[in-house]
Design a protein around this motif. Structure first.
Motif, short mmCIF file in Angstrom:
data_model
loop_
_atom_site.label_atom_id
_atom_site.label_comp_id
_atom_site.label_asym_id
_atom_site.label_seq_id
_atom_site.Cartn_x
_atom_site.Cartn_y
_atom_site.Cartn_z
N GLN A 149 52.39 28.09 -49.46
CA GLN A 149 52.12 28.17 -50.89
C GLN A 149 53.37 27.80 -51.67
O GLN A 149 54.50 28.03 -51.21
CB GLN A 149 51.70 29.59 -51.29
N THR B 87 51.04 35.92 -46.86
CA THR B 87 50.14 35.03 -47.61
C THR B 87 50.89 33.98 -48.41
O THR B 87 50.29 33.04 -48.95
CB THR B 87 49.24 35.84 -48.58
N LEU B 88 52.20 34.11 -48.49
CA LEU B 88 53.01 33.12 -49.21
C LEU B 88 53.26 31.86 -48.39
O LEU B 88 53.74 30.85 -48.92
CB LEU B 88 54.36 33.74 -49.61
N PHE C 107 58.90 34.90 -58.34
CA PHE C 107 59.46 36.21 -58.02
C PHE C 107 60.85 36.39 -58.62
O PHE C 107 61.64 35.45 -58.67
CB PHE C 107 59.57 36.40 -56.50
N GLU D 270 61.25 36.21 -48.98
CA GLU D 270 60.05 36.70 -49.65
C GLU D 270 58.86 36.64 -48.69
O GLU D 270 58.00 37.53 -48.67
CB GLU D 270 59.75 35.86 -50.89
N ARG D 271 58.80 35.60 -47.89
CA ARG D 271 57.67 35.42 -46.98
C ARG D 271 57.67 36.44 -45.83
O ARG D 271 56.63 36.68 -45.22
CB ARG D 271 57.67 33.99 -46.44
N ASP E 272 55.53 39.10 -47.33
CA ASP E 272 54.13 38.76 -47.65
C ASP E 272 53.76 37.47 -46.94
O ASP E 272 54.11 36.38 -47.38
CB ASP E 272 53.97 38.62 -49.16
N ARG F 164 49.46 27.30 -59.62
CA ARG F 164 49.46 28.63 -59.00
C ARG F 164 50.73 28.87 -58.19
O ARG F 164 50.69 29.33 -57.04
CB ARG F 164 48.23 28.80 -58.12
N VAL F 165 51.84 28.54 -58.81
CA VAL F 165 53.13 28.78 -58.16
C VAL F 165 53.43 30.28 -58.20
O VAL F 165 53.35 30.91 -59.26
CB VAL F 165 54.26 28.00 -58.89
N ARG F 166 53.76 30.84 -57.06
CA ARG F 166 54.12 32.27 -57.00
C ARG F 166 55.58 32.43 -57.42
O ARG F 166 56.47 31.79 -56.84
CB ARG F 166 53.90 32.80 -55.59
N SER G 276 57.54 43.68 -57.46
CA SER G 276 56.31 44.41 -57.17
C SER G 276 56.60 45.91 -57.06
O SER G 276 57.70 46.31 -56.68
CB SER G 276 55.71 43.92 -55.85
N VAL H 289 56.27 28.47 -53.92
CA VAL H 289 56.94 29.73 -54.27
C VAL H 289 58.31 29.41 -54.87
O VAL H 289 59.02 28.52 -54.37
CB VAL H 289 57.14 30.63 -53.03
#
Length: 434
Positions: free
Chosen positions: A34, A30-31, A79, A24-25, A28, A75-77, A414, A36
């Protein structure tokens, strides 16, 4: 020349770190750093976690709905699983790493054993760092850890150490190249973490005062045989640095299965029939991809085993085809006929699947003289469909019975990734997740 190990031969285990999250990273940046998590089919459970998510106490397999508030608070992303992406990166990792050795074994989607026999005069740490950096550069920063040891079982432990102490082993490589290192690692490792010791066996070990892997080595062989059989003796030798497990060669597939658990229980017959037909068509696509035909097709359906109050039912059977086939039309037809025979009204169905088996190469098909061979007419059409879908995106051209819906039940994808797939940026993987 520098000799790094007193052992004559060494193995390595290359393991992708938090693999699905790391993939995933790559999409993106920005992950990074963070929390995830990636969810399973139908967005049900957590199947991959970043280190930051692990630090929040999110366990593997956690039901997503139970942790919804925690996800929001921290604020866990979150997916949906991008299976096509993970398959692609898995193949790329294997392709890069395998070029560094003569022999290798793909152990799982994110693990690869490398055979370093004959590498005794190599600087294995530098060699492994080169492999790791090559993967990182070629695959957008995808991180891997490598553990090197004289046996496959010890490789698992060495890799565990490389991941457990990332600051100490900042290059993500740990070489277990001495008896002292092996002893230290086994004294620190819980016996339940030894490769091949499951939950029940771990409980038995604890009852007998075996808490660490090193404790296991202190037990007499007669006790090992009694508790674990010959498997245990081989495990002990592996822990001592005496190889018992060689690299396995990839064996040809004996069957292809496409099955799914539905996001919601289904009572509509037509809806289940459409899924069965779609699964059969996906099986046919995979057969053509490997230039094979199948002789047998099987179908199964079942209710939710956790909702017994709604009634329990499961059934399935197989048909031997009159001629070996890889035609989507033929396999969909026979899958539907099996479904009609096993379907019962009044149940809430949770899962269904199709399996094809008994393969033959498509250029070695033996035709039944008393049966009409329709594959010869269908194959040109099938090849045209495959070519168009390869160019314009999966299921762009499909049979009328297919809805075109994704079969994984993924809601948290997405729009960019959907477009990514439609444009066929990723090549079709050699296998699917079931």
């Amino acid at each position: 020349m520098k000799i790094l190990s007193p052992f004559s031969n060494m193995y390595a285990l290359l393991d992708c770190n938090n693999f699905f999250v790391s993939c995933e990273r790559t999409l993106d940046s920005t992950l990074e750093n963070q929390p995830v998590v990636v969810l399973s089919n139908n967005d049900g459970c957590v199947v991959s976690r970043s280190n930051e998510a692990k630090a929040l106490g999110i366990p593997m397999g956690a039901p997503a709905f139970k942790y919804k508030d925690l996800f929001a608070e921290h604020r866990v992303r979150v997916f949906s699983a991008k299976f096509e992406l993970y398959n692609f990166y898995s193949q790329e990792v294997m392709k890069i790493a395998s070029k560094y050795v003569m022999k290798h074994e793909v152990y799982s989607i994110d693990e690869l054993f490398l055979d370093f026999h004959g590498f005794r005069y190599f600087d294995l740490e530098k060699y492994c760092i080169d492999i790791k950096n090559k993967i990182k550069v070629e695959l957008k920063g995808l991180p891997v850890s490598i553990g090197v040891a004289p046996t496959k079982t010890l490789c698992k432990i060495a890799n565990h150490i490389a991941k457990k102490e990332p600051i100490k082993y900042c290059e993500g490589v740990y070489i277990m190249d001495s008896k002292e290192k092996i002893e230290a690692a086994l004294k620190d490792l819980d016996v339940g973490d030894v490769w091949g010791i499951g939950r029940k066996l771990n409980a038995k070990m604890m009852d007998n005062g075996v808490y660490k892997a090193w404790d296991l080595l202190q037990k007499p062989e007669i006790w090992i045989r009694k508790i674990m059989g010959i498997h245990g003796v081989r495990m002990i030798n592996e822990l001592k640095g005496i190889p018992q497990l060689e690299l396995d060669k990839a064996s040809p597939k004996k069957s292809i299965v496409v099955s799914r658990s539905f996001m919601k229980m289904v009572t509509n017959k037509e809806e289940i029939a459409e899924r069965i037909e779609t699964f059969a068509i996906y099986c046919a696509e995979k057969l053509r991809k490997q230039n094979s035909c199948c002789k047998v097709i099987s179908v199964f359906i079942q209710t939710n085993r956790f909702r017994k109050e709604l009634g329990e039912y499961k059934d399935g059977f197989s048909i031997v085809l009159p001629n070996p086939s890889s035609s989507s039309i033929v396999l969909a037809k026979y899958a539907n006929s099996i479904f009609e025979a096993i379907y019962k009204e009044g149940f809430h169905y949770k899962k269904a699947g199709v399996m094809v088996s008994d393969f033959v190469p498509d250029n070695e098909r033996l035709i039944n003289l008393f049966e009409k061979d329709v594959d010869s007419k269908h194959i040109p059409i099938m090849k045209a469909i495959d070519k168009l879908n390869s160019k314009y995106g999966k299921d762009k051209i499909r049979l009328g019975g297919m809805s075109g819906k994704n079969t994984y039940g993924r809601a948290i994808l997405s729009p960019e990734y959907e477009e990514f797939l439609k444009n066929n940026i990723l090549p079709e993987a050699n296998y699917r997740f079931h």
